[in-house]
Design a protein around this motif. Structure first.
Motif, mmCIF file in Angstrom:
data_model
loop_
_atom_site.group_PDB
_atom_site.id
_atom_site.type_symbol
_atom_site.label_atom_id
_atom_site.label_comp_id
_atom_site.label_asym_id
_atom_site.label_seq_id
_atom_site.Cartn_x
_atom_site.Cartn_y
_atom_site.Cartn_z
ATOM 1 N N TRP A 1 -5.560 -10.771 -0.892
ATOM 2 C CA TRP A 1 -6.200 -9.530 -0.449
ATOM 3 C C TRP A 1 -5.510 -8.378 -1.169
ATOM 4 O O TRP A 1 -4.306 -8.491 -1.416
ATOM 5 C CB TRP A 1 -6.057 -9.381 1.077
ATOM 6 C CG TRP A 1 -6.995 -8.368 1.677
ATOM 7 C CD1 TRP A 1 -6.745 -7.031 1.875
ATOM 8 C CD2 TRP A 1 -8.321 -8.595 2.132
ATOM 9 N NE1 TRP A 1 -7.829 -6.428 2.426
ATOM 10 C CE2 TRP A 1 -8.825 -7.362 2.594
ATOM 11 C CE3 TRP A 1 -9.145 -9.713 2.179
ATOM 12 C CZ2 TRP A 1 -10.106 -7.225 3.114
ATOM 13 C CZ3 TRP A 1 -10.405 -9.583 2.705
ATOM 14 C CH2 TRP A 1 -10.878 -8.347 3.164
ATOM 15 N N PRO A 2 -6.235 -7.298 -1.508
ATOM 16 C CA PRO A 2 -7.613 -6.953 -1.161
ATOM 17 C C PRO A 2 -8.621 -7.592 -2.110
ATOM 18 O O PRO A 2 -8.270 -8.006 -3.222
ATOM 19 C CB PRO A 2 -7.638 -5.429 -1.324
ATOM 20 C CG PRO A 2 -6.647 -5.180 -2.432
ATOM 21 C CD PRO A 2 -5.559 -6.205 -2.229
ATOM 22 N N HIS B 1 0.866 -1.176 0.000
ATOM 23 C CA HIS B 1 0.000 0.000 0.000
ATOM 24 C C HIS B 1 0.903 1.226 0.000
ATOM 25 O O HIS B 1 2.124 1.109 0.073
ATOM 26 C CB HIS B 1 -0.985 -0.007 1.159
ATOM 27 C CG HIS B 1 -0.366 -0.013 2.520
ATOM 28 N ND1 HIS B 1 0.451 -1.021 2.974
ATOM 29 C CD2 HIS B 1 -0.465 0.875 3.552
ATOM 30 C CE1 HIS B 1 0.834 -0.761 4.218
ATOM 31 N NE2 HIS B 1 0.307 0.379 4.587
ATOM 32 N N ASP C 1 -6.044 -1.293 5.379
ATOM 33 C CA ASP C 1 -6.954 -2.405 5.127
ATOM 34 C C ASP C 1 -7.082 -2.763 3.651
ATOM 35 O O ASP C 1 -7.795 -3.713 3.308
ATOM 36 C CB ASP C 1 -8.333 -2.109 5.725
ATOM 37 C CG ASP C 1 -8.334 -2.213 7.241
ATOM 38 O OD1 ASP C 1 -7.351 -2.741 7.798
ATOM 39 O OD2 ASP C 1 -9.322 -1.788 7.874
ATOM 40 N N SER C 2 -6.413 -2.036 2.783
ATOM 41 C CA SER C 2 -6.340 -2.426 1.372
ATOM 42 C C SER C 2 -4.968 -2.993 1.030
ATOM 43 O O SER C 2 -4.627 -3.142 -0.150
ATOM 44 C CB SER C 2 -6.670 -1.247 0.458
ATOM 45 O OG SER C 2 -5.688 -0.237 0.561
ATOM 46 N N SER C 3 -4.171 -3.326 2.041
ATOM 47 C CA SER C 3 -2.836 -3.877 1.803
ATOM 48 C C SER C 3 -2.894 -5.121 0.923
ATOM 49 O O SER C 3 -3.759 -5.988 1.102
ATOM 50 C CB SER C 3 -2.165 -4.256 3.126
ATOM 51 O OG SER C 3 -1.885 -3.135 3.921
ATOM 52 N N SER D 1 -5.301 -7.731 -7.124
ATOM 53 C CA SER D 1 -6.266 -7.971 -6.054
ATOM 54 C C SER D 1 -6.372 -9.473 -5.868
ATOM 55 O O SER D 1 -5.689 -10.255 -6.555
ATOM 56 C CB SER D 1 -7.621 -7.350 -6.394
ATOM 57 O OG SER D 1 -8.128 -7.890 -7.606
ATOM 58 N N PRO E 1 -10.378 -7.054 8.466
ATOM 59 C CA PRO E 1 -10.053 -7.799 7.249
ATOM 60 C C PRO E 1 -9.290 -9.094 7.517
ATOM 61 O O PRO E 1 -9.398 -10.048 6.738
ATOM 62 C CB PRO E 1 -9.226 -6.815 6.423
ATOM 63 C CG PRO E 1 -8.766 -5.773 7.369
ATOM 64 C CD PRO E 1 -9.800 -5.691 8.438
ATOM 65 N N GLY F 1 -1.408 -2.268 -4.968
ATOM 66 C CA GLY F 1 -2.810 -2.332 -4.599
ATOM 67 C C GLY F 1 -3.582 -1.190 -5.238
ATOM 68 O O GLY F 1 -3.142 -0.613 -6.243
ATOM 69 N N LEU G 1 -2.578 -5.059 7.319
ATOM 70 C CA LEU G 1 -3.977 -5.452 7.421
ATOM 71 C C LEU G 1 -4.450 -5.437 8.878
ATOM 72 O O LEU G 1 -3.782 -5.955 9.766
ATOM 73 C CB LEU G 1 -4.139 -6.859 6.849
ATOM 74 C CG LEU G 1 -5.450 -7.200 6.164
ATOM 75 C CD1 LEU G 1 -5.668 -6.325 4.948
ATOM 76 C CD2 LEU G 1 -5.461 -8.677 5.781
ATOM 77 N N PHE H 1 -13.089 -2.860 0.642
ATOM 78 C CA PHE H 1 -11.838 -2.386 1.224
ATOM 79 C C PHE H 1 -10.916 -1.814 0.158
ATOM 80 O O PHE H 1 -9.716 -2.011 0.169
ATOM 81 C CB PHE H 1 -11.116 -3.506 1.991
ATOM 82 C CG PHE H 1 -11.787 -3.900 3.268
ATOM 83 C CD1 PHE H 1 -12.633 -4.984 3.306
ATOM 84 C CD2 PHE H 1 -11.597 -3.164 4.423
ATOM 85 C CE1 PHE H 1 -13.265 -5.353 4.478
ATOM 86 C CE2 PHE H 1 -12.226 -3.526 5.604
ATOM 87 C CZ PHE H 1 -13.064 -4.625 5.626
ATOM 88 N N ALA H 2 -11.510 -1.096 -0.787
ATOM 89 C CA ALA H 2 -10.720 -0.563 -1.889
ATOM 90 C C ALA H 2 -10.136 0.810 -1.584
ATOM 91 O O ALA H 2 -9.340 1.314 -2.347
ATOM 92 C CB ALA H 2 -11.567 -0.489 -3.155
#
Length: 248
Positions: A115-116, A52, A127-129, A99, A156, A74, A152, A121-122
């Motif tokens: 993930w993501p 991220h 939390d988009s790691s 993703s 998540p 990401g 994260l 969680f975009a």
């Protein structure tokens, strides 16, 4: 071999297999990443993953710009994210936004992004790691398996555990430098022998927290911290054991 660089409060991890080299995150300080790569003899990267766009994960990106072939990132949302992507592309790298479901055969290993999710969680941030699992493609006594959790958070992590069957892995890159924002059940499922924590000496965040260290201890995972040990390497040892080397 998996190596955790000592880049202060931040993440930078190198993986080498069959003459291929992968970097996950860069840390914040170019001089620290440059020193680690020089120490380990790394001059070229086949792939880099930017989990991220927080500074402590991507700030040293100019160090790799002219020495990396492909980059996974990401969600690219903010203008400064786009500036970094353009900078990497201008230096010759092929940049792809990934993703859950993205994968790559990498020597004798499979890299899987878990993930993501593409539909949640975009928003940019912890939390988009991008979370990457590295596993051997065939049964292998002397191969390492690992998961790299970026930053994260607990929510998540709970969703990830419900979606994925990890089984036991050798190494876990502990999320968010060992913050409190962890889900114990995920670490129990991963059942890693070693937990790598990229953390700066005397950082003001209190990382790693007592809660995170207790979670690792409960899972039977040995915490290896860059603030205590400097550069750390994990490699296959004798009889299925792991060989650990550290700078300090």
């Amino acid at each position: 071999v998996i190596a955790q660089c000592d880049v202060g409060q931040g993440d930078a991890l190198l993986i080498r297999s069959e003459e291929k080299t992968l970097l996950i995150d860069t840390g914040k300080y170019p001089e620290k990443l440059r020193a680690c790569m020089s120490f380990l003899g790394v001059t070229h990267l086949d792939l880099a993953v930017i989990t991220h766009f927080d500074g402590d994960h991507v700030g040293a990106w100019p160090v790799i710009a002219d020495r990396v072939d492909h980059v996974w990132v990401g969600p690219v949302v903010q203008p400064d994210h786009r500036d970094i992507v353009r900078g990497l592309e201008s230096a010759g790298a092929v940049v792809n936004e990934v993703s859950a479901g993205s994968s790559l055969q990498w020597g004798g290993y499979q890299l899987r992004v878990v993930w993501p999710l593409s539909d949640s969680f975009a928003d940019p941030g912890n939390d988009s790691s991008v979370v990457v699992v590295v596993e051997p493609r065939a049964p292998c006594t002397y191969c390492l398996s690992a998961v790299f959790l970026g930053d994260l958070g607990e929510e998540p992590q709970r969703i990830l555990l419900a979606r994925e069957d990890f089984g036991s892995l050798d190494v876990v890159k502990v999320s968010h430098h060992g913050s409190r924002d962890q889900f114990e059940g995920l670490y129990q499922e991963i059942d890693a022998t070693v937990g790598l924590i990229g953390v700066g000496e005397d950082n003001t965040y209190g990382h790693p927290t007592r809660r995170a260290l207790d979670i690792l201890a409960s899972a039977g995972t040995m915490a290896l911290r860059s603030d205590e040990r400097g550069i750390i390497t994990v490699s296959p040892g004798m009889n299925g054991q792991l060989a650990i080397w550290s700078q300090r």
